[in-house]
Scaffold this motif. Sequence first.
Motif, PDB file in Angstrom:
ATOM      1  N   ARG A 306       0.894  -5.236   2.186  1.00 60.81           N
ATOM      2  CA  ARG A 306      -0.347  -5.132   2.964  1.00 60.81           C
ATOM      3  C   ARG A 306      -0.060  -4.886   4.440  1.00 60.81           C
ATOM      4  O   ARG A 306      -0.681  -4.033   5.078  1.00 60.81           O
ATOM      5  CB  ARG A 306      -1.160  -6.422   2.795  1.00 60.81           C
ATOM      6  N   ARG A 307       0.900  -5.629   5.014  1.00 59.20           N
ATOM      7  CA  ARG A 307       1.193  -5.483   6.441  1.00 59.20           C
ATOM      8  C   ARG A 307       1.861  -4.145   6.757  1.00 59.20           C
ATOM      9  O   ARG A 307       1.592  -3.547   7.803  1.00 59.20           O
ATOM     10  CB  ARG A 307       2.081  -6.639   6.915  1.00 59.20           C
ATOM     11  N   THR A 310      -0.932  -1.443   6.684  1.00 62.94           N
ATOM     12  CA  THR A 310      -1.829  -1.620   7.836  1.00 62.94           C
ATOM     13  C   THR A 310      -1.192  -1.099   9.111  1.00 62.94           C
ATOM     14  O   THR A 310      -1.830  -0.374   9.899  1.00 62.94           O
ATOM     15  CB  THR A 310      -2.189  -3.109   8.012  1.00 62.94           C
TER      16      THR A 310
END
Length: 387
Positions: A306-307, A310
Amino acid sequence: MQKLSRIFLLILLLNTLLFSAFNTIQKAVVKKGELNLFFSKTLHKSDVKHFILSHPHREVYDFKNTRLAHKRVPLGLDTHVRMAQNKANTVRVVITATKGYKPLAYQPFFSAKEYHISLPRSSGEKYVNRINHSTSKKKNITKKITKKKKIYNIHKNEHIVIDAGHGGHDTGAIGAGKREKDLVLQVAKRLERQLKKRGYTVYMTRKSDRFLKLRQRTKIADKKNAAVFISIHANSVPKKKRNRIHGIETFFLQNTRDAKSQRIAARENKSVLKGTTKLSQNVIIDSVLCGPKIVESNKLAISVQRRMITNLRTKYSGVKDNGVRHAPFWVLVGASRPSILVEVGYISHPRERKRLFTPKYQELVAKGIAEGVDSYLMNRKKEIDLE
């Protein structure tokens, strides 16, 4: 008389059952700037309520369904701390401090029966009088001296092991003359710097162009008692698919029937499985697939993926999220702790390959992995959201 005895025994039994349903705080100590609470049972996050009171500023923690084991528990604590049985089923901890104080509250690794709260530090500012001898007239000058405050590093005892895949005679995937072994080492070094900036102790399985056997790659994670193990790789597909297939994916250890995951795992496993039989491979992998590290590895993989996505999408268009997947990667078998394998992109895809070998792109990938590790470890500690 017999009837009264039965009623008394029933009341006694009900009281015993009621008390046993509660958690109890057995001990409370102040150590290394933290209030450490020790419970009789597992403490659940839903049983902890945090709020702030003003005039003066106070940080309040209510532990529901909890009782003090005895009256001596609150004795001998820091002057900032008060603890009491606020209600029949609630223990309240009150920490008095200045307005700027923001406590860190968490459960340590593998200690579901403990709860730690960081305590305020005393002011580091004071005034002293000094005489200025440079002028003929003596003047009293009051100067403000600020003591250098120690920064409390919450990650100082958390060790991370980074494994840069391939190396030496094993080049890994090759695309337009660019080698996977070089790319992943560059990303691994950037990740090392990112994690060290956050206070972690970091170990690399390799810092140069050399090949390591499977056992060498994973044993360091156990030897150093690492919190997590991260293996860095890059993906590749045959020529027919090179202009179509791209994206980032993060894997954790698990058997799979997915053909794509099997293909990726087979390519990455090829160089490290030399000398092992099919039977020995199955015996080893079956012994670890049911372990608790699989669940934690999945959580770590989700946080890191996810990071990364992003971060990259803030600067680059068309970044494809291939998600979190599971496959039998052998480099993840040996480490008995949360372990993931990150495929940072497809070295076979022209546009993605160009991006992968630029410092800016690598830095965003490394930062994303580090932020993912941070988020995962904070969740493991069950830190209370204090905002």
